[in-house]
Design a protein around this motif. Structure first.
Motif, PDB file in Angstrom:
ATOM      1  N   UNK A  51       0.832  -1.215   0.000  1.00 22.19           N
ATOM      2  CA  UNK A  51       0.000   0.000   0.000  1.00 22.19           C
ATOM      3  C   UNK A  51       0.857   1.252   0.000  1.00 22.19           C
ATOM      4  N   UNK A  52       2.040   1.160   0.617  1.00 19.35           N
ATOM      5  CA  UNK A  52       2.947   2.322   0.681  1.00 19.35           C
ATOM      6  C   UNK A  52       3.731   2.493  -0.623  1.00 19.35           C
ATOM      7  N   UNK A  53       3.531   1.583  -1.577  1.00 18.59           N
ATOM      8  CA  UNK A  53       4.205   1.711  -2.863  1.00 18.59           C
ATOM      9  C   UNK A  53       5.670   1.320  -2.838  1.00 18.59           C
ATOM     10  N   UNK A  54       6.053   0.481  -1.881  1.00 15.94           N
ATOM     11  CA  UNK A  54       7.463   0.059  -1.799  1.00 15.94           C
ATOM     12  C   UNK A  54       7.737  -1.076  -2.781  1.00 15.94           C
ATOM     13  N   UNK A  55       8.937  -1.084  -3.354  1.00 17.07           N
ATOM     14  CA  UNK A  55       9.352  -2.161  -4.246  1.00 17.07           C
ATOM     15  C   UNK A  55      10.073  -3.268  -3.475  1.00 17.07           C
ATOM     16  N   UNK A  56      10.838  -2.867  -2.446  1.00 18.07           N
ATOM     17  CA  UNK A  56      11.621  -3.824  -1.657  1.00 18.07           C
ATOM     18  C   UNK A  56      11.431  -3.513  -0.173  1.00 18.07           C
ATOM     19  N   UNK A  57      11.254  -4.560   0.629  1.00 16.96           N
ATOM     20  CA  UNK A  57      11.222  -4.407   2.088  1.00 16.96           C
ATOM     21  C   UNK A  57      12.156  -5.443   2.692  1.00 16.96           C
ATOM     22  N   UNK A  58      13.031  -4.994   3.582  1.00 17.17           N
ATOM     23  CA  UNK A  58      13.843  -5.925   4.346  1.00 17.17           C
ATOM     24  C   UNK A  58      13.187  -6.099   5.710  1.00 17.17           C
ATOM     25  N   UNK A  59      12.819  -7.333   6.033  1.00 18.23           N
ATOM     26  CA  UNK A  59      12.287  -7.624   7.364  1.00 18.23           C
ATOM     27  C   UNK A  59      13.486  -7.886   8.274  1.00 18.23           C
ATOM     28  N   UNK A  60      13.681  -7.005   9.251  1.00 22.70           N
ATOM     29  CA  UNK A  60      14.898  -7.041  10.082  1.00 22.70           C
ATOM     30  C   UNK A  60      14.537  -7.129  11.561  1.00 22.70           C
TER      31      UNK A  60
END
Ligand SMILES: [Zn+2]
Ligand SMILES: [Zn+2]
Length: 295
Positions: free
Chosen positions: A40-49
């Motif tokens: 929804x935030x329009x992110x292409x990549x998210x690192x779950x840390x």
């Protein structure tokens, strides 16, 4: 929103948030919900840390949808007696030496949380270990879970109020320190497991909140770079523009990748996913440095 200091060559078309927490550690949202929010935030990549665990990766991967999940972790370290956080990416979590250290860190978190509950009882706060464990559920137990139990008991008005010197902030009356890795060793363990490390929020505000936010010196960062550190988290909500400029210059001098991330913890940090990002160039540069992931 804070104006961002950006490298001039940063391509504008990719949005990568490389520092995000879920309920697998001390975030408030389950990993799947984090990935839906990322879309929804329009992110292409998210690192779950999440802190010292990869337990959220499977659920996040299954719910990633259009978002690329970069597997990561935020390692609890201590340097010269002070807390320091290392972001690690694309490592093999089953590498035996690394897995053994993660187990040790997580086991110690339980002992430490129990000790803080005992200290709170001594200060007249009516919170039990069973309450804290129930709030943590499957997550790695941490101070935010104790803070929520304190608020539930009526000892404080909201969980945030627990993070003061009166209670469980670093050095607070009910604070208990814990086992943490030497960062040079952590950098080596992650590299041996095929991954890369980034020094998290090296100059974050020192309000004594969740820890790890203090002024890591230029000399200390230079030492970590020599030990194989790949990047510096320059773009972080708790770092001022002046600190970002200094960190960018240092990253340039030391040949480190300048990364960014929101350090979103769900409602605990007012849902700020995507408020800070890493440029496409920095993202690819970082991944190219992973021994197990030659670009
Ligand atoms: Zn941190
Ligand atoms: Zn974090």
């Amino acid at each position: 929103m804070r104006p961002l200091v950006r490298p001039l060559d940063a391509p504008p078309l990719m949005r990568a948030d490389l520092h995000v927490h879920s309920s697998a550690s001390d975030g408030t949202d389950p990993p799947a919900e984090v990935m839906r929010r990322a879309a929804r935030a329009g992110l292409d990549v998210v690192a779950l840390t999440d802190h010292d665990t990869v337990a959220g990766h499977a659920e996040a991967a299954a719910a990633a949808g259009p978002v690329t999940l970069l597997p990561g972790m935020e390692l609890s370290c201590r340097l010269d007696g002070r807390s320091l956080h290392l972001l690690a990416y694309v490592f093999d979590p089953d590498q035996p030496d690394l897995a053994a250290e993660l187990t040790r860190i997580r086991d110690d978190r339980v002992l430490r949380a129990r000790a803080m509950v005992d200290r709170l009882a001594g200060l007249g706060v009516d919170v039990s270990w069973e309450q804290v464990a129930a709030i943590a559920g499957q997550a790695v137990v941490g101070r935010p879970h104790i803070a929520r139990a304190m608020a539930d008991s009526g000892a404080i008005g909201s969980p945030r109020e627990a993070f003061t010197r009166d209670w469980i902030a670093d050095g607070g009356r009910a604070y208990v320190g814990r086992y943490a890795l030497d960062p040079v060793r952590a950098i080596g363990l992650v590299r041996a497991a095929g991954g890369v490390t980034v020094l998290a929020h090296p100059r974050a505000g020192s309000e004594g909140g969740r820890g790890g936010g203090w002024g890591v010196t230029d000399e200390q960062i230079t030492g970590l770079a020599a030990a194989g550190l790949a990047g510096l988290e320059v773009f972080h909500p708790d770092q001022s523009d002046a600190e970002r400029a200094r960190l960018l210059a240092l990253a340039h001098d030391l040949g480190l990748v300048a990364t960014g991330g929101s350090d979103d913890h769900g409602s605990l940090t007012d849902y700020r996913l995507g408020c800070e990002t890493t440029s496409a160039g920095a993202y690819h540069d970082l991944l190219s440095r992973a021994p197990g992931n030659p670009a």
